[in-house]
Structure formats: structure tokens, C-alpha cells
Design an enzyme around this catalytic site. Sequence first.
Site, PDB file in Angstrom:
ATOM      1  N   GLY A  16      -4.135  15.838   6.370  1.00 24.90           N
ATOM      2  CA  GLY A  16      -2.805  16.368   6.620  1.00 24.90           C
ATOM      3  C   GLY A  16      -2.042  15.740   7.768  1.00 24.90           C
ATOM      4  CG  ASN A  18       1.417  11.069   5.744  1.00 25.03           C
ATOM      5  OD1 ASN A  18       2.331  10.387   6.181  1.00 25.03           O
ATOM      6  ND2 ASN A  18       0.254  10.561   5.376  1.00 25.03           N
ATOM      7  CG  HIS A 114       0.677   4.187  -2.609  1.00 22.16           C
ATOM      8  ND1 HIS A 114      -0.422   4.781  -3.185  1.00 22.16           N
ATOM      9  CD2 HIS A 114       0.413   2.856  -2.545  1.00 22.16           C
ATOM     10  CE1 HIS A 114      -1.311   3.851  -3.475  1.00 22.16           C
ATOM     11  NE2 HIS A 114      -0.835   2.684  -3.097  1.00 22.16           N
ATOM     12  CD  GLU A 152       7.515   8.428 -17.066  1.00 22.74           C
ATOM     13  OE1 GLU A 152       8.096   9.207 -16.273  1.00 22.74           O
ATOM     14  OE2 GLU A 152       8.068   7.425 -17.548  1.00 22.74           O
ATOM     15  CG  ASP A 155       0.983   5.063  -6.745  1.00 23.52           C
ATOM     16  OD1 ASP A 155       1.342   6.121  -6.202  1.00 23.52           O
ATOM     17  OD2 ASP A 155      -0.189   4.646  -6.716  1.00 23.52           O
ATOM     18  CG  LEU A 183       2.250   0.762  13.685  1.00 26.58           C
ATOM     19  CD1 LEU A 183       1.956  -0.729  13.708  1.00 26.58           C
ATOM     20  CD2 LEU A 183       2.992   1.169  14.949  1.00 26.58           C
ATOM     21  CB  ALA A 184       4.116   2.287   7.712  1.00 24.18           C
ATOM     22  CD  GLU A 185       0.262   6.535   5.098  1.00 24.30           C
ATOM     23  OE1 GLU A 185       0.178   7.723   4.746  1.00 24.30           O
ATOM     24  OE2 GLU A 185      -0.716   5.762   5.057  1.00 24.30           O
TER      25      GLU A 185
HETATM   26  C1  GAR Z   1      -2.457   8.832   3.446  1.00 23.93           C
HETATM   27  O1  GAR Z   1      -2.781   7.551   3.902  1.00 23.93           O
HETATM   28  C2  GAR Z   1      -1.614   8.752   2.190  1.00 23.93           C
HETATM   29  O2  GAR Z   1      -0.718   7.687   2.193  1.00 23.93           O
HETATM   30  C3  GAR Z   1      -2.697   8.558   1.147  1.00 23.93           C
HETATM   31  O3  GAR Z   1      -3.728   9.421   1.540  1.00 23.93           O
HETATM   32  C4  GAR Z   1      -3.707   9.571   2.975  1.00 23.93           C
HETATM   33  C5  GAR Z   1      -3.657  11.048   3.310  1.00 23.93           C
HETATM   34  O4  GAR Z   1      -3.746  11.250   4.689  1.00 23.93           O
HETATM   35  N1  GAR Z   1      -2.191   8.834  -0.166  1.00 23.93           N
HETATM   36  C6  GAR Z   1      -2.561   8.132  -1.240  1.00 23.93           C
HETATM   37  O5  GAR Z   1      -3.377   7.244  -1.213  1.00 23.93           O
HETATM   38  C7  GAR Z   1      -1.856   8.540  -2.537  1.00 23.93           C
HETATM   39  N2  GAR Z   1      -2.073   7.576  -3.548  1.00 23.93           N
HETATM   40  P1  GAR Z   1      -3.247  12.618   5.374  1.00 23.93           P
HETATM   41  O6  GAR Z   1      -3.907  13.771   4.620  1.00 23.93           O
HETATM   42  O7  GAR Z   1      -3.774  12.520   6.770  1.00 23.93           O
HETATM   43  O8  GAR Z   1      -1.756  12.676   5.315  1.00 23.93           O
END
Ligand code: GAR
Length: 206
Positions: A16, A18, A114, A152, A155, A183-185
Site C-alpha cells: 500500500g 501507492n 504499472h 479489457e 495494461d 521517483l515515479a509511482e
Molecule cells: C507497485 O509497484 C505497483 O506499481 C505494482 O505493484 C506494486 C504495489 O506496491 N503494480 C503492478 O505490478 C500492477 N501490474 P504498493 O502496494 O506498495 O503500492
Amino acid sequence: MSEKKARIAVLVSGGGTNLQALIGAQNRGLLHSGEIQLVISNNAGAYALERAKKAGIPTRTIVKKELGSQAAFEAAIRETLEKQEIDLVVLAGFLAILSEDFTSRYPKRILNIHPSLIPSFCGAGYYGLRVHEEALKKGVKVTGATVHYVNEIPDGGEILMQKAVSVRENDTPETLQKRVMRLAEWKILPAAVEMVCQKLTERNEA
Ligand code: GAR
């Protein structure tokens, strides 16, 4: 500007971070056109649920195994979203598959983060650490993260935001994952959610 905010549900499966970035953005006023109303996890042990509770956000756990089928799992999610009158669904590390039957009901109402620059290292089977393992195996010098609408195709929905991150020579999948997150997400997810919520609230005003 109307005071009405878009109602957001965040779907999670794991740590969690993000979700935490979204909560932080909301607290700092960077995310102001929408408000997180609900966090849904498909995993009862997800630490993301603790983060939501600490922030005072209601949580629901919906486990496919307990419901017996994909259809029942998705129906339970839909029912929860409808009850809360959710406008926007954010997949923030939600690692379960949602069928076309589900995604087609929410066109341009579901976002996903992603951890690569789509169309690289994405699609079925590419999630979490695996994405970074494949990026390192391929030897790319630049990777990053993408926020896109969900349709559908895994990604495959319209890209909303991307941010590039350099790969370092001594990176492991874990160090690369952490850097891509930091740095990105954690930057583009709150920014994209605010952008879409702004659009949704403007549309409601018209
Ligand atoms: C993140 O890196 C997200 O981008 C990835 O899972 C991680 C979750 O981390 N999602 C995917 O790969 C979806 N295809 P988080 O629970 O700490 O946010």
C-alpha cells in the site's frame, strides 16, 4: 468551481505505498478534486488496510476464494462501489484480474499504476517485482512507471502519465523497484488521480 469532489475507491492487495502516496497528496491538498472514500483489498493480510485505518478511511476485504468464483468476486466489488456511489476506481497495487464484464461497466473510471514504461514489460503475468526482474534481464537503461485507464486488455488502456527512471549498473530488482516507486509511482499516481478527478467534477458541473 463547485465544492463537489469525485468519490474515489482505492483497490489494493499488498503493502500500500501507492495508497499512502494518495493519502499524503490528499492531506497536503495536492489531491483536492477527489476524496478517498473507501479502500478495498482482496487480501485480508494486506498492510495497505492498516494504512487506510490509520488515515480513518473505511475498508472492505473481498476475497475471491471465499466467494467461490470470479463472477461473485466482481459482483461483491461492484455492489460495494455502487453503495458508496464511487466515481473513480484506482488500482494501486491491486494484483487480481478484473474481467471485461467488470471493466466495461466503468469506461474511463478505472485507473491503474504499472511499474514500467508501457508497452515494455507489461500485460498478463507482469506485476510487482517480476517487472523489474525482466527489465534488468533485458538490460534496459531506462525504465519507469505508467498510469493508464483500465480496459479489457491487461495494461492496454489509454496512457495518462509516465515518468522515466534510470537503471543503475548495480541495481537488483529490489533496489530498482524502490527507486521506481519513489521517483515515479508515488508522484504520477496522485497527479493523474487529481487530473482525472478534475475532469470528472468539471463534467458534473456542466
Ligand atoms: C507497485 O509497484 C505497483 O506499481 C505494482 O505493484 C506494486 C504495489 O506496491 N503494480 C503492478 O505490478 C500492477 N501490474 P504498493 O502496494 O506498495 O503500492
